[in-house]
Design an enzyme around this catalytic site. Structure first.
Site, PDB file in Angstrom:
ATOM      1  N   SER A 148       0.848  -1.191   0.000  1.00  0.00           N
ATOM      2  CA  SER A 148       0.000   0.000   0.000  1.00  0.00           C
ATOM      3  C   SER A 148       0.884   1.241   0.000  1.00  0.00           C
ATOM      4  O   SER A 148       2.035   1.187   0.467  1.00  0.00           O
ATOM      5  CB  SER A 148      -0.889   0.018   1.252  1.00  0.00           C
ATOM      6  OG  SER A 148      -1.508   1.292   1.415  1.00  0.00           O
ATOM      7  N   TYR A 161      -3.578  -2.273   9.482  1.00  0.00           N
ATOM      8  CA  TYR A 161      -3.368  -2.333   8.035  1.00  0.00           C
ATOM      9  C   TYR A 161      -2.004  -1.745   7.688  1.00  0.00           C
ATOM     10  O   TYR A 161      -1.212  -2.348   6.944  1.00  0.00           O
ATOM     11  CB  TYR A 161      -4.480  -1.549   7.332  1.00  0.00           C
ATOM     12  CG  TYR A 161      -4.477  -1.602   5.840  1.00  0.00           C
ATOM     13  CD1 TYR A 161      -3.740  -0.687   5.087  1.00  0.00           C
ATOM     14  CD2 TYR A 161      -5.235  -2.547   5.147  1.00  0.00           C
ATOM     15  CE1 TYR A 161      -3.742  -0.716   3.706  1.00  0.00           C
ATOM     16  CE2 TYR A 161      -5.255  -2.575   3.766  1.00  0.00           C
ATOM     17  CZ  TYR A 161      -4.512  -1.656   3.052  1.00  0.00           C
ATOM     18  OH  TYR A 161      -4.527  -1.688   1.673  1.00  0.00           O
TER      19      TYR A 161
HETATM   20  C1  GCO Z   1      -7.857   3.481   3.957  1.00  0.00           C
HETATM   21  C2  GCO Z   1      -7.817   2.749   2.638  1.00  0.00           C
HETATM   22  C3  GCO Z   1      -6.370   2.537   2.216  1.00  0.00           C
HETATM   23  C4  GCO Z   1      -6.305   2.155   0.742  1.00  0.00           C
HETATM   24  C5  GCO Z   1      -4.893   2.007   0.228  1.00  0.00           C
HETATM   25  C6  GCO Z   1      -4.187   3.335   0.266  1.00  0.00           C
HETATM   26  O1  GCO Z   1      -8.671   3.113   4.835  1.00  0.00           O
HETATM   27  O2  GCO Z   1      -7.084   4.452   4.077  1.00  0.00           O
HETATM   28  O3  GCO Z   1      -8.499   1.513   2.710  1.00  0.00           O
HETATM   29  O4  GCO Z   1      -5.818   1.545   3.036  1.00  0.00           O
HETATM   30  O5  GCO Z   1      -6.992   0.953   0.532  1.00  0.00           O
HETATM   31  O6  GCO Z   1      -4.196   1.058   0.978  1.00  0.00           O
HETATM   32  O7  GCO Z   1      -2.878   3.166  -0.217  1.00  0.00           O
END
Ligand code: GCO
Length: 257
Positions: A148, A161
């Site tokens: 990401s 994440y």
């Molecule tokens: C969030 C998004 C991000 C995008 C992506 C950005 O909640 O900010 O889901 O995670 O999916 O990864 O680069």
């Protein structure tokens, strides 16, 4: 075939794409299939996968389905064995499957942190390791992890994440340095903000949408199809000497202050 075409020709190459029933994974599968690959779509929902396999077949793409949860090592290993029994070799793995969970860090539940890391990082390791074992025996292959734009940069409420995706960048480098001698390249694609189902809530949030559009030099969200080219490049002869790299596909967002 012209040199130009050969550089991106994936004919005869079998590629497994996880998280491919929609979004970025499906777009990468469609792009690789359109360049001649046999694409094996993974997801947890066999019906959803079947529909997408049928759609790709209607476009003249050789597509198959392998439904399993990427966090289930045994199921993933069994799927690899089925693919090898059908095709004899797995050329590439695109470890794309991922989940998102948005909660302020002070309230973020431990079990959700573990779940996100398990899917977004650990499963990429286990499946990548097991796929690489077969690739090494066959003389080489390609691994692409979907990371990401977030990782080196952060935003509030998505700590699991971000931690997992940054860890996956590091894992990409760690696997690249060990597997090069086996003829295997390991790279990552780092999407910016892409108009996928996972991001629907963000797109529909006017303030967040304005932030993304304003912070992205290209001034918009990416269409998932715009991630396909990076996958083809890293799976094709065009990317034969590229390894340990993170290829950003973010409309310039990662470099704008
Ligand atoms: C969030 C998004 C991000 C995008 C992506 C950005 O909640 O900010 O889901 O995670 O999916 O990864 O680069």
């Amino acid at each position: 075939m012209s040199v130009a075409t050969e550089l991106f020709d994936l004919t005869g190459r079998v590629i497994l794409i996880t998280g491919a029933s929609r979004g970025i994974g499906l777009a990468m599968a469609r792009a690789c299939g359109a360049h001649g690959a046999t694409v094996v779509l993974n997801g947890r929902d066999a019906d959803a996968l079947g529909s997408q396999v049928d759609a790709l077949a209607a476009e003249g793409i050789a597509a198959e389905a392998e439904a399993f949860d990427v966090t289930d090592e045994a199921a993933a290993r069994a799927a690899l064995e089925r693919i090898l029994s059908r095709h004899g070799r797995l050329w590439g793995l695109i470890a794309n499957a991922g989940v998102q969970h948005r909660v302020p860090v002070l309230d973020f539940p431990t079990e959700d942190f573990r779940r996100v890391v398990e899917t977004n990082l650990t499963a990429c390791f286990t499946l990548g390791r097991d796929a690489a074992r077969h690739m090494a025996e066959a003389g080489g292959g390609r691994i692409v992890n979907t990371v990401s734009m977030l990782g080196p940069q952060a935003r509030p409420t998505v700590p699991a994440y971000i931690a997992a995706k940054e860890g996956l960048r590091a894992l990409t480098r760690a696997m690249a340095v060990e597997l090069g001698a086996k003829g295997i390249t390991v790279n990552a694609v780092a999407p910016g903000y892409v108009a996928t189902e996972m991001n629907t809530a963000l797109i529909e949030n006017e303030q967040f949408n304005d932030w993304v559009v304003g912070k992205t030099p290209l001034g918009r969200w990416a269409d998932p199809a715009e991630l396909g080219g990076a996958a083809v490049y890293l799976m094709a002869d065009a990317g034969s000497f590229v390894s340990g790299q993170i290829l950003g596909v973010d409309g310039g967002m990662s470099v704008q202050v």
